[in-house]
Design an enzyme around this catalytic site. Sequence first.
Site, PDB file in Angstrom:
ATOM      1  CD  GLU A 256      -2.788   1.005   2.510  1.00  0.00           C
ATOM      2  OE1 GLU A 256      -3.050   2.022   3.174  1.00  0.00           O
ATOM      3  OE2 GLU A 256      -3.242  -0.126   2.799  1.00  0.00           O
ATOM      4  CG  ASP A 257       1.509   3.063   3.128  1.00  0.00           C
ATOM      5  OD1 ASP A 257       0.619   3.552   2.414  1.00  0.00           O
ATOM      6  OD2 ASP A 257       1.353   2.828   4.337  1.00  0.00           O
TER       7      ASP A 257
END
Length: 730
Positions: free
Chosen positions: A121-122
């Site tokens: 996600e990051d």
Amino acid sequence: MSAEATNPGNPGAAGRRRGRRRLELRGLRRIGRAALLGPAPRDGLPHALEHVAKVHRGHHPDADLDTLTRAYLLAESSHRGQLRKSGEPYITHPLAVTLILAELGAETTTLTASLLHDTVEDTEVTLDQVRELFGAEVCYLVDGVTKLEKVDYGAAAEPETFRKMLVATGNDVRVMSIKLADRLHNMRTLGVMRPEKQARIAKVTRDVLIPLAERLGVQALKAELEDLVFAILHPEEYATTRSLVMEYADRPDPLTELARRVRAVLAEAGIDAEVLLRPRHFVSVHRVRLARGELTGADLGRLLVLVGEDADCYAVLGELHTCFTPVVSEFKDFIAAPKFNLYQSLHTAITGPSGEIAETLIRTHQMHRVAEAGVIALGNPYAPTDGTDAPEGERADPTRPGWLSRLLEWQRTTPDPDTFWTSLRDDLAQDREITVFCADAPSDGSSPVAGGAIGLPAGASCVDAAYERHGEAAHCCIGARVNGRLATLATVLRDGDSLQLLMAPDSAAGPSPEWLDHVRTPAARLAIARWLAGPQEPGARPVSAGEGPAAAPPADRPAADDDRPGADPVAASVLVVADLPGAAVRLAGCCTPVPPDTVTGFAVRGGTVTVHRALCPAVARMAATGRQPVGVRWRGADQGGHGCRVTLLAEAFSRPHLLADLTEAIASQGAAVVSAAVEPPHEQRVRHTYTLHLPNAAGLPSLMRAMRQVPGVFDVLRAGRARQAAALRP
């Protein structure tokens, strides 16, 4: 998750922590310090991973720590340079989430995925890389908790992310375990956020995550999440409750002496037991205060008795009820009848020498592990096993509980994100489940056969049970027997009820709008609403379960807006002609027209024409919406020569044997009872509703005369006329 990652050039202020720390905060602080030192290994482990590994080995002595080390090194290098809004290195977050799960006894695969849960996600790490390095199982868990991007989904990103997590949880409950631990750590550090964002996150936690924690049995996470949400959304009540707890902290605890006496009693009886004091968390104290008014010191905690075997639990119960005065109304046996979330325990309350009442929990050590950690305590529930190492007392298949199956079923038929989000919150707000035992009624009229148990939320009706059992085929349900007695579909079911659902022998029946007043489950509500509000053009078809918006139902399941149980397609095809070439014709079950009634028709789904009596209230409703009637007429001169169905209402003075006398009069006229319902007496009056099959429609007048001649009966009406007459009564 990604909202916590910040640009290193703009670190936020240090976060203030809220609520009590039920898990080991000293370990979390140690992780934070170790993360600052970097990943340099010592004794084969990075500094930051040492405490997690120690806790993990406490639950799983043979755990493979090499996999955890590789996962940590990937996560640390991927998140390097990222900071949380508190100013801490971002790696402290996945480490803290992993420690929470390790404390609860999660196995290595779950911990590996929790270390990596924000990488896709990051950071630049991809799911393919996770799969290549750690296998498909870890990849699935990481994907399950990865948020959908707002740039792609806009305002629907949050509900669609939860939909994605629910679907993933349906295949592996460990997905939601990671999400719950992730939300707990984020809630602990929520103080750095703006107040309005704190409130928004706290509300979603309250409405969705806490109920999911309850359903998965993870009480340790649920209790702390409740306290953190309580502090944010109800700061004044939280402060009052905290002050009460602090006020009693310096006083002698009345439960301490009672616990000593309990230990002595059990030791004298030769029962090996551990007796502990278990403080209530703040929300629990608040609820007790609301229920009882003023609190005593004994209200701030409970006694917890832990033993080795199930039989020892009942031995402890016997000793406590013999040597102390029990509060009988407080006894509950969740061992013989476990809760739907795996919880097992005996609950009772005993009175101490000074009159204090102590709630007491009695369970085995294994039950206690499951009570605290729920599905996390199961380790890897998907690992193949020969059954020899399964913990005693554990449910057979906890990986797909009934509530989760229901969520997964109705979410498939709810493409609209807002409807899904609202329905999800409504479903999760139902905090108790009942078990109902179904019996299926064979079509040949023989005795019912066992159909198995179904789980339903408390307050569910026979309508809910019908849709849980039969899906959209429940549209044809015409009645029910509850514990052997005829009951209306609105009847609210209780835990342990036996249920026999009565289904129409054809597929022409459809749900009544009134059913929406009796349903509790979103699955039933959505199915009924789709039926009633579906497309009306000839040839249009409703969406069926598990299909996309453009999918069609089976061809043998036509629909009709106001069809009621009892529509007779065979008789209709013989008796009625419609001015719509090629259309199938069905008699409406709501008014059951028979020759020579004045009739009208309306085209519904699949090119079918439903025939109503002209005076049927459904006709006025459909005309008011602009629906165009279709001309219909009875076929031929001999309009009474064919069988048909009709619904009659007998209004009478209440007396014994009335039902038997009426059914005897009906049988004497050669009619067969399809279904019957009796309303409760009101002012000595009672109404019986019968759906009957007549071998010849011409026999209807003589049948009604025979029923009127039954002593006590003062009127017999057709269904449509009866509704109008009832509306005119004072």
